[in-house]
Scaffold this motif. Structure first.
Motif, short mmCIF file in Angstrom:
data_model
loop_
_atom_site.label_atom_id
_atom_site.label_comp_id
_atom_site.label_asym_id
_atom_site.label_seq_id
_atom_site.Cartn_x
_atom_site.Cartn_y
_atom_site.Cartn_z
N THR A 1 27.57 32.05 38.31
CA THR A 1 28.75 32.88 38.54
C THR A 1 29.79 32.67 37.46
OG1 THR A 1 28.34 32.74 40.91
CG2 THR A 1 30.53 33.41 40.22
N VAL B 1 41.50 34.34 47.53
CA VAL B 1 40.15 34.77 47.19
C VAL B 1 39.69 35.76 48.24
CG1 VAL B 1 37.76 34.11 46.77
CG2 VAL B 1 39.61 32.54 46.15
N TYR C 1 40.00 37.51 42.93
CA TYR C 1 40.92 36.40 43.02
C TYR C 1 42.30 36.79 42.49
CZ TYR C 1 36.31 34.11 42.42
OH TYR C 1 34.98 33.74 42.51
N ALA D 1 33.56 39.18 44.69
CA ALA D 1 34.62 38.19 44.85
C ALA D 1 35.74 38.55 43.90
CB ALA D 1 34.11 36.78 44.56
N ALA E 1 33.37 33.91 35.88
CA ALA E 1 34.61 34.57 36.25
C ALA E 1 35.16 35.35 35.07
CB ALA E 1 35.64 33.55 36.74
N SER F 1 34.23 37.90 40.18
CA SER F 1 32.94 37.27 39.89
C SER F 1 31.94 37.72 40.95
CB SER F 1 33.05 35.74 39.90
OG SER F 1 33.25 35.26 41.21
N HIS F 2 30.67 37.45 40.68
CA HIS F 2 29.66 37.64 41.71
C HIS F 2 29.86 36.57 42.77
CE1 HIS F 2 27.42 40.85 39.87
NE2 HIS F 2 27.29 40.17 38.75
N VAL F 3 29.25 36.77 43.90
CA VAL F 3 29.31 35.78 44.96
C VAL F 3 27.95 35.73 45.63
CG1 VAL F 3 30.10 37.43 46.70
CG2 VAL F 3 30.64 35.02 46.97
N SER G 1 39.01 35.14 52.10
CA SER G 1 38.28 33.91 52.40
C SER G 1 39.09 32.66 52.09
CB SER G 1 36.95 33.87 51.64
OG SER G 1 37.17 33.90 50.24
N ILE G 2 40.02 32.75 51.17
CA ILE G 2 40.86 31.61 50.83
C ILE G 2 42.30 32.08 50.65
CG2 ILE G 2 41.38 29.81 49.12
CD1 ILE G 2 38.41 29.71 48.43
#
Lengths: 116, 111
Positions: free
Chosen positions: A103, A48, A33, A31, A105, A94-96, A55-56
């Motif tokens: 998780t 994101v 951002y 992930a 960041a 971060s991990h997802v 995804s975002i």
């Protein structure tokens, strides 16, 4: 290694220019951002990417165009920006997955962008 | 919508005093809470992560507590030093992998 590397550190661009911000991490995070931060304000989420797919998108104007070419790299392409877009642009990773409670960041040092 | 509030917005303390920074959030459905430090014009440095199931997390002079049911977290910094001067941001991870930030506690430690 918990480092997120952003380049350039500073960028001055005209309103007709095209430029790109780059972000790189080698922590195996899937992930990534983009955040925008104005002076004395908290970071605001822009985009994101999760598993290299967007995804975002927090209704960001199209003059900002993100790209995630692989799991370690994140770009933000800039075109026809306005002076009010001047800010600190922060990348994070971060991990997802299912263990979101684990998780953490990690943020880069940011790119200070000035639009003239 | 998750809202995060940090009080006080700014504080100054003499060197050696303990710092107490407060963070509150409106929706208790969080995955975790993270405290960050930010120096002027710089990025965010992660200080502590508290999972939603945890009550406390410690790292050196830093201790963070979490009361999820009441929507509160407190960051304690023991024996403050001038190098602790910075802005401290609280962020909660909630639905859909989002981080919601507070506006920060701006700290000045006076030598």
């Amino acid at each position: 290694d918990t480092e997120v590397t952003q380049t350039p550190k500073h960028l001055v661009m005209g309103m007709t220019n095209k430029k790109s911000l780059k972000c790189e991490q080698h922590m195996g995070h899937r992930a990534m951002y983009w955040y925008k931060q104005k002076a004395k304000k908290p970071p605001e989420l822009m985009f994101v990417y999760s598993y290299e797919k967007l995804s975002i998108n927090e209704s960001v104007p199209s003059r900002f165009s993100p790209e995630c070419p692989n799991s370690s790299l994140l770009n933000l392409h800039l075109h026809a920006l306005q002076p009010e877009d001047s800010a600190l642009y922060l990348c994070a990773s971060s991990h997802v997955g299912r263990r979101l409670r684990d998780t953490e960041a990690f943020f880069g040092q940011g790119t200070r962008l000035t639009v003239v | 919508k998750q809202e995060v509030t940090q009080i006080p917005a700014a504080l100054s303390v003499p060197e050696g005093e303990n710092l107490v920074l407060n963070c509150s959030f409106t929706d208790s459905a969080i995955y975790n809470l993270q405290w960050f430090r930010q120096d002027p014009g710089k990025g965010l440095t992660s200080l502590l992560l508290i999972q939603s199931s945890q009550r406390e997390q410690t790292s050196g002079r830093l201790n963070a507590s979490l009361d999820k049911s009441s929507g509160r977290s407190t960051l304690y910094i023991a024996a403050s030093q001038p190098g602790d001067s910075a802005t401290y941001l609280c962020a909660v991870r909630h639905g859909n992998n989002r981080l919601a930030f507070g506006k920060g506690n701006q700290v000045v430690v006076i030598p």
